[in-house]
Design a protein around this motif. Sequence first.
Motif, PDB file in Angstrom:
ATOM      1  N   ALA A  51       0.833  -1.208   0.000  1.00  0.00           N
ATOM      2  CA  ALA A  51       0.000   0.000   0.000  1.00  0.00           C
ATOM      3  C   ALA A  51       0.869   1.260   0.000  1.00  0.00           C
ATOM      4  O   ALA A  51       0.584   2.212  -0.738  1.00  0.00           O
ATOM      5  N   ARG A  52       1.917   1.275   0.806  1.00  0.00           N
ATOM      6  CA  ARG A  52       2.813   2.443   0.835  1.00  0.00           C
ATOM      7  C   ARG A  52       3.494   2.644  -0.514  1.00  0.00           C
ATOM      8  O   ARG A  52       3.603   3.775  -0.996  1.00  0.00           O
ATOM      9  N   MET A  53       3.949   1.564  -1.130  1.00  0.00           N
ATOM     10  CA  MET A  53       4.671   1.683  -2.403  1.00  0.00           C
ATOM     11  C   MET A  53       3.754   2.074  -3.558  1.00  0.00           C
ATOM     12  O   MET A  53       4.229   2.543  -4.594  1.00  0.00           O
ATOM     13  N   GLN A  54       2.451   1.906  -3.402  1.00  0.00           N
ATOM     14  CA  GLN A  54       1.517   2.315  -4.456  1.00  0.00           C
ATOM     15  C   GLN A  54       1.271   3.820  -4.436  1.00  0.00           C
ATOM     16  O   GLN A  54       0.723   4.364  -5.385  1.00  0.00           O
ATOM     17  N   ASN A  55       1.699   4.494  -3.377  1.00  0.00           N
ATOM     18  CA  ASN A  55       1.654   5.945  -3.320  1.00  0.00           C
ATOM     19  C   ASN A  55       2.855   6.464  -4.120  1.00  0.00           C
ATOM     20  O   ASN A  55       4.002   6.158  -3.791  1.00  0.00           O
ATOM     21  N   VAL A  56       2.587   7.262  -5.157  1.00  0.00           N
ATOM     22  CA  VAL A  56       3.646   7.698  -6.069  1.00  0.00           C
ATOM     23  C   VAL A  56       4.746   8.468  -5.333  1.00  0.00           C
ATOM     24  O   VAL A  56       5.941   8.248  -5.586  1.00  0.00           O
ATOM     25  N   GLY A  57       4.382   9.335  -4.423  1.00  0.00           N
ATOM     26  CA  GLY A  57       5.382  10.101  -3.678  1.00  0.00           C
ATOM     27  C   GLY A  57       6.292   9.207  -2.858  1.00  0.00           C
ATOM     28  O   GLY A  57       7.512   9.393  -2.826  1.00  0.00           O
ATOM     29  N   TYR A  58       5.705   8.230  -2.201  1.00  0.00           N
ATOM     30  CA  TYR A  58       6.480   7.287  -1.390  1.00  0.00           C
ATOM     31  C   TYR A  58       7.378   6.447  -2.296  1.00  0.00           C
ATOM     32  O   TYR A  58       8.558   6.244  -1.989  1.00  0.00           O
TER      33      TYR A  58
END
Length: 120
Positions: free
Chosen positions: A52-59
């Motif tokens: 889920a975190r890696m699916q955030n583009v900024g993260y």
Amino acid sequence: MAQRYSSFSSGSTAWLLQRITAAFLVVVLAFHFFNLHFVTHAYEIEFAGSQARMQNVGYFVTMILFLLTATFHGVNGVYNALVNQGIDGVQKRIAQVVLGAAALLLVVQGIRVANTLAGF
């Protein structure tokens, strides 16, 4: 007093990049520790949360930059430590090739893992 020797020429590009990457790493490591040790506690970390975190583009972009910066900073530091110890000639070239190959493999594998976690 002993003579100070460094393979970094003060003001050179390698010298500057080593300092810039160090500053970036301090900031990103602080973010990492805050996010994954205080906001989310270590025992709560799960694979699904990492996805889920890696699916955030900024993260995702931050983690890729973290990978690239840490790899450069570490490999460049080890290389210059070896040069400071006096390697030259063939030994220096072998160090360049081995460290370069290790850096390339680390970056390729890190990007593969990041892409997999992000669902690419």
